[in-house]
Design an enzyme around this catalytic site. Structure first.
Site, PDB file in Angstrom:
ATOM      1  N   LYS A   1       0.809  -1.227   0.000  1.00 61.30           N
ATOM      2  CA  LYS A   1       0.000   0.000   0.000  1.00 61.30           C
ATOM      3  C   LYS A   1       0.841   1.275   0.000  1.00 61.30           C
ATOM      4  CE  LYS A   1      -4.234  -1.916   1.814  1.00 61.30           C
ATOM      5  NZ  LYS A   1      -5.203  -2.013   2.903  1.00 61.30           N
TER       6      LYS A   1
ATOM      7  N   ASP B   1     -10.310   2.316   2.251  1.00 64.28           N
ATOM      8  CA  ASP B   1     -10.426   1.481   3.453  1.00 64.28           C
ATOM      9  C   ASP B   1     -11.203   2.187   4.567  1.00 64.28           C
ATOM     10  OD1 ASP B   1      -9.111  -0.744   2.486  1.00 64.28           O
ATOM     11  OD2 ASP B   1      -7.159  -0.172   3.307  1.00 64.28           O
TER      12      ASP B   1
END
Ligand code: NDP
Length: 281
Positions: free
Chosen positions: A66, A103
């Site tokens: 990420k 997220d």
């Protein structure tokens, strides 16, 4: 003709994302294919380029990529820039990657809308300070949680996350070993990957009060130990990461296709395969 999508990460064989996006595609009538591509930090850039060369137009990024994805992208959304972690890439017409992080929105939607949790003023503990924790922490603060404590096996990463969030006096980094003296929390979030190949040392019962909700970002087998801890210590809600997974996927889908699918059918379908793992009241 199908549009091409993929999720990159390592390990990736457990990923439910291909199944979720296939279901969203069927539901919305959008022709797409979505595959899982195993990639680590050493070969991610090469594999992403190969995917783009083969016509890939969008990707999800999971651990441990990420942060790297944030570096590889040409442009970042404000929220992705803020957290330095990316879970969604969108290929622009001039062949550049735009990066975002869904997220946090995914977690908040799951907790507030699916499980009916009122997050305001909730004293919150996040265990973990990796990409997942970085993605959710700003969204939790934006949702109005109370004091936020962050503990992590590597203390420097907890410090860095607290620094990134700002708000000293409201956000605190503490040693994982000191977690027993932090008092009770309304929300205890496991944002570690400990149960994928390691073990998270049991958390103390002293964290749990009358209205403690326990949330694991992991799902499936990886969530079993923390869900068991939540039940054994009397948490009034024990929520695994399946709902968040489905909600963040829907947010990514919206970025790629401009339409947000209904998440309930696929959540119900996937929950029935992990019956007993997701409970909340
Ligand atoms: P990262 O690899 O970025 O971070 C891993 C975190 O786990 C770090 O804080 C690491 O600590 C900690 N950790 C790993 N092993 C142990 C251990 N044995 N004891 C204590 N701490 C440990 O992963 P992510 O943050 O991206 O993902 C974390 C989890 O969240 C994964 O299970 C992932 O699947 C899940 N997730 C779920 C999402 C969903 O949609 N449901 C979305 C995002 C993540 P250290 O810094 O010391 O290495």
């Amino acid at each position: 003709m199908n549009q091409h999508f993929a999720v990159f990460g390592m390990p990736i064989s457990h990923s439910l994302s291909p199944r979720i996006h296939a279901a969203f595609g069927r539901q919305t009538g959008i022709a797409l294919d979505y595959v899982a591509i195993e990639a680590g930090p050493a070969d991610f850039a090469t594999k992403l380029q190969a995917f783009a060369d083969a016509g890939g137009v969008g990707a999800n990024i999971t651990q441990p990529l990420k942060g790297l994805a944030a570096e590889l992208a040409t442009t970042l959304s404000e929220r992705a820039q803020r957290v330095g972690a990316v879970n969604t890439l969108v290929r622009s017409e001039d062949n550049r990657w735009h990066a975002d992080n869904t997220d946090g929105t995914g977690l908040i939607r799951d907790l507030a809308m699916r499980h009916g949790l009122d997050l305001r003023e909730r004293r919150t503990l996040i265990v973990g300070a990796g990409g997942g924790a970085r993605g959710i922490a700003p969204a939790l603060l934006d949702a109005g949680i109370g004091e936020l404590f962050i503990v992590n096996r590597t203390p420097e990463r907890a410090d860095a996350l607290a620094d990134m969030l700002g708000r000293p006096g409201h956000v605190h980094a503490r040693y994982l070993g000191d977690v027993a003296v932090l008092g009770e929390f309304d929300l205890v979030i496991n944002a570690t990957s400990a149960n994928r190949g390691g073990t998270l040392a049991p958390l103390p019962r002293s964290l749990v009060g009358r209205r403690t909700a326990a949330v694991d970002l992991s799902y499936g087998e990886a969530a079993i130990p923390f869900m068991a801890w939540a039940r054994a210590t009397g948490c009034y809600a024990a929520i695994d990461g399946l709902g968040m997974l489905v909600e963040q996927a829907a947010e990514s889908f919206k970025l790629w296709h401009g339409v947000r699918p209904d998440t309930n059918p696929i959540f119900t379908e996937l929950s029935s395969h992990s019956a007993g793992l997701v409970t909340a009241d």
